[in-house]
Design a protein around this motif. Structure first.
Motif, PDB file in Angstrom:
ATOM      1  N   GLU A 193       0.808  -1.220   0.000  1.00 42.92           N
ATOM      2  CA  GLU A 193       0.000   0.000   0.000  1.00 42.92           C
ATOM      3  C   GLU A 193       0.842   1.272   0.000  1.00 42.92           C
ATOM      4  OE1 GLU A 193      -0.156  -1.504   4.350  1.00 42.92           O
ATOM      5  OE2 GLU A 193      -0.443  -2.393   2.396  1.00 42.92           O
ATOM      6  N   PHE A 194       2.115   1.169   0.407  1.00 38.07           N
ATOM      7  CA  PHE A 194       3.005   2.333   0.373  1.00 38.07           C
ATOM      8  C   PHE A 194       3.852   2.353  -0.890  1.00 38.07           C
ATOM      9  CE2 PHE A 194       2.221   2.002   4.969  1.00 38.07           C
ATOM     10  CZ  PHE A 194       1.756   3.276   5.188  1.00 38.07           C
ATOM     11  N   ASN A 195       4.008   1.218  -1.535  1.00 37.98           N
ATOM     12  CA  ASN A 195       4.701   1.121  -2.823  1.00 37.98           C
ATOM     13  C   ASN A 195       6.105   1.722  -2.780  1.00 37.98           C
ATOM     14  OD1 ASN A 195       4.896   0.345  -5.473  1.00 37.98           O
ATOM     15  ND2 ASN A 195       3.927   2.182  -6.277  1.00 37.98           N
ATOM     16  N   GLY A 196       6.809   1.526  -1.661  1.00 34.44           N
ATOM     17  CA  GLY A 196       8.191   1.993  -1.550  1.00 34.44           C
ATOM     18  C   GLY A 196       8.340   3.464  -1.209  1.00 34.44           C
ATOM     19  N   ASP A 197       7.226   4.164  -0.964  1.00 33.66           N
ATOM     20  CA  ASP A 197       7.300   5.587  -0.666  1.00 33.66           C
ATOM     21  C   ASP A 197       8.000   5.810   0.675  1.00 33.66           C
ATOM     22  OD1 ASP A 197       6.592   8.389  -1.153  1.00 33.66           O
ATOM     23  OD2 ASP A 197       5.326   8.147   0.622  1.00 33.66           O
ATOM     24  N   GLY A 198       8.962   6.703   0.706  1.00 37.19           N
ATOM     25  CA  GLY A 198       9.660   7.061   1.932  1.00 37.19           C
ATOM     26  C   GLY A 198      10.787   6.134   2.322  1.00 37.19           C
ATOM     27  N   LYS A 199      11.090   5.160   1.493  1.00 40.38           N
ATOM     28  CA  LYS A 199      12.129   4.191   1.844  1.00 40.38           C
ATOM     29  C   LYS A 199      13.489   4.869   2.005  1.00 40.38           C
ATOM     30  CE  LYS A 199      13.658  -0.400   0.486  1.00 40.38           C
ATOM     31  NZ  LYS A 199      13.530  -1.456  -0.515  1.00 40.38           N
ATOM     32  N   SER A 200      13.803   5.816   1.140  1.00 39.35           N
ATOM     33  CA  SER A 200      15.108   6.475   1.219  1.00 39.35           C
ATOM     34  C   SER A 200      15.194   7.386   2.442  1.00 39.35           C
ATOM     35  CB  SER A 200      15.384   7.263  -0.060  1.00 39.35           C
ATOM     36  OG  SER A 200      14.359   8.207  -0.288  1.00 39.35           O
ATOM     37  N   PHE A 201      14.092   8.099   2.771  1.00 36.87           N
ATOM     38  CA  PHE A 201      14.097   8.929   3.980  1.00 36.87           C
ATOM     39  C   PHE A 201      14.246   8.062   5.227  1.00 36.87           C
ATOM     40  CE2 PHE A 201      11.995  12.559   1.713  1.00 36.87           C
ATOM     41  CZ  PHE A 201      12.971  13.499   2.029  1.00 36.87           C
ATOM     42  N   ALA A 202      13.568   6.940   5.267  1.00 37.07           N
ATOM     43  CA  ALA A 202      13.650   6.054   6.425  1.00 37.07           C
ATOM     44  C   ALA A 202      15.059   5.487   6.581  1.00 37.07           C
ATOM     45  CB  ALA A 202      12.634   4.925   6.297  1.00 37.07           C
ATOM     46  N   LEU A 203      15.657   5.082   5.474  1.00 39.43           N
ATOM     47  CA  LEU A 203      17.022   4.544   5.529  1.00 39.43           C
ATOM     48  C   LEU A 203      18.005   5.617   5.974  1.00 39.43           C
ATOM     49  CD1 LEU A 203      18.805   2.098   5.046  1.00 39.43           C
ATOM     50  CD2 LEU A 203      19.035   2.812   2.668  1.00 39.43           C
ATOM     51  N   ALA A 204      17.840   6.836   5.481  1.00 35.75           N
ATOM     52  CA  ALA A 204      18.711   7.936   5.900  1.00 35.75           C
ATOM     53  C   ALA A 204      18.523   8.220   7.389  1.00 35.75           C
ATOM     54  CB  ALA A 204      18.416   9.181   5.078  1.00 35.75           C
ATOM     55  N   GLY A 205      17.285   8.159   7.880  1.00 40.19           N
ATOM     56  CA  GLY A 205      17.027   8.367   9.303  1.00 40.19           C
ATOM     57  C   GLY A 205      17.687   7.308  10.160  1.00 40.19           C
ATOM     58  N   ILE A 206      17.665   6.059   9.682  1.00 38.55           N
ATOM     59  CA  ILE A 206      18.320   4.971  10.410  1.00 38.55           C
ATOM     60  C   ILE A 206      19.828   5.213  10.487  1.00 38.55           C
ATOM     61  CG2 ILE A 206      18.903   2.505  10.311  1.00 38.55           C
ATOM     62  CD1 ILE A 206      16.067   2.084   9.103  1.00 38.55           C
ATOM     63  N   ILE A 207      20.416   5.570   9.360  1.00 36.95           N
ATOM     64  CA  ILE A 207      21.869   5.782   9.324  1.00 36.95           C
ATOM     65  C   ILE A 207      22.267   6.966  10.184  1.00 36.95           C
ATOM     66  CG2 ILE A 207      23.781   6.450   7.803  1.00 36.95           C
ATOM     67  CD1 ILE A 207      22.353   4.773   5.600  1.00 36.95           C
ATOM     68  N   ILE A 208      21.555   8.086  10.057  1.00 36.18           N
ATOM     69  CA  ILE A 208      21.897   9.282  10.833  1.00 36.18           C
ATOM     70  C   ILE A 208      21.738   9.018  12.326  1.00 36.18           C
ATOM     71  CG2 ILE A 208      21.180  11.652  11.336  1.00 36.18           C
ATOM     72  CD1 ILE A 208      20.481  11.858   8.313  1.00 36.18           C
ATOM     73  N   SER A 209      20.673   8.352  12.725  1.00 35.98           N
ATOM     74  CA  SER A 209      20.468   8.043  14.147  1.00 35.98           C
ATOM     75  C   SER A 209      21.551   7.122  14.677  1.00 35.98           C
ATOM     76  CB  SER A 209      19.101   7.391  14.346  1.00 35.98           C
ATOM     77  OG  SER A 209      18.073   8.276  14.049  1.00 35.98           O
ATOM     78  N   ALA A 210      21.904   6.102  13.921  1.00 39.20           N
ATOM     79  CA  ALA A 210      22.924   5.151  14.367  1.00 39.20           C
ATOM     80  C   ALA A 210      24.280   5.838  14.512  1.00 39.20           C
ATOM     81  CB  ALA A 210      23.009   3.977  13.399  1.00 39.20           C
ATOM     82  N   VAL A 211      24.634   6.667  13.553  1.00 45.16           N
ATOM     83  CA  VAL A 211      25.916   7.381  13.623  1.00 45.16           C
ATOM     84  C   VAL A 211      25.910   8.346  14.803  1.00 45.16           C
ATOM     85  CG1 VAL A 211      27.352   9.088  12.429  1.00 45.16           C
ATOM     86  CG2 VAL A 211      26.476   7.114  11.183  1.00 45.16           C
ATOM     87  N   SER A 212      24.802   9.051  14.988  1.00 45.58           N
ATOM     88  CA  SER A 212      24.693   9.997  16.095  1.00 45.58           C
ATOM     89  C   SER A 212      24.813   9.292  17.445  1.00 45.58           C
ATOM     90  CB  SER A 212      23.357  10.737  15.997  1.00 45.58           C
ATOM     91  OG  SER A 212      23.172  11.576  17.095  1.00 45.58           O
ATOM     92  N   MET A 213      24.143   8.159  17.585  1.00 48.20           N
ATOM     93  CA  MET A 213      24.223   7.411  18.841  1.00 48.20           C
ATOM     94  C   MET A 213      25.630   6.865  19.064  1.00 48.20           C
ATOM     95  SD  MET A 213      20.527   5.526  18.750  1.00 48.20           S
ATOM     96  CE  MET A 213      20.785   4.566  20.229  1.00 48.20           C
ATOM     97  N   GLY A 214      26.273   6.393  18.016  1.00 50.37           N
ATOM     98  CA  GLY A 214      27.644   5.894  18.137  1.00 50.37           C
ATOM     99  C   GLY A 214      28.617   6.980  18.548  1.00 50.37           C
TER     100      GLY A 214
END
Length: 117
Positions: free
Chosen positions: A73-94
């Motif tokens: 139902e989302f058809n891949g919408d927002g996948k790149s923003f979500a992946l960027a959020g995961i990477i930025i959060s992980a780097v920030s926490m590290g």
């Protein structure tokens, strides 16, 4: 128009061939027009923005949004923003963890050099 399967003449508006029952090009167009439009994955954008200010909530929301982006139902919408959020959060926490350890070592060494009377 003629059927691509059996070659018999078919009405131009037909979605299936009345002779052999194979779907025509009109069937594909009708299926595309009847399908529901893809939903917007707003959680991906929220997770991306939160990842800059609050790493842990940003990471959690981004992971949920990434999983939602895989749903049809989302058809891949927002996948790149979500992946960027995961990477930025992980780097920030590290980086926060590493800076916290360095700060603790420096503070411990400073306390050890204070003379006790």
């Amino acid at each position: 128009m003629y059927c691509k399967n059996c070659g018999h003449e078919v009405n131009d508006n037909a979605v299936i061939c009345p002779n052999c029952g194979v779907a025509t090009d009109n069937y594909m167009q009708a299926a595309k027009s009847n399908s529901a439009p893809a939903q917007k994955n707003t959680m991906a954008l929220v997770g991306f923005i939160l990842s800059f200010f609050m790493a842990l909530p940003g990471l959690i929301i981004s992971i949920i949004a990434y999983k939602n982006a895989k749903k049809p139902e989302f058809n891949g919408d927002g996948k790149s923003f979500a992946l960027a959020g995961i990477i930025i959060s992980a780097v920030s926490m590290g980086l926060s963890f590493i800076i916290g350890i360095i700060y603790s070592i420096v503070l411990f060494n400073f306390i050890m050099w204070i003379p006790t009377y």
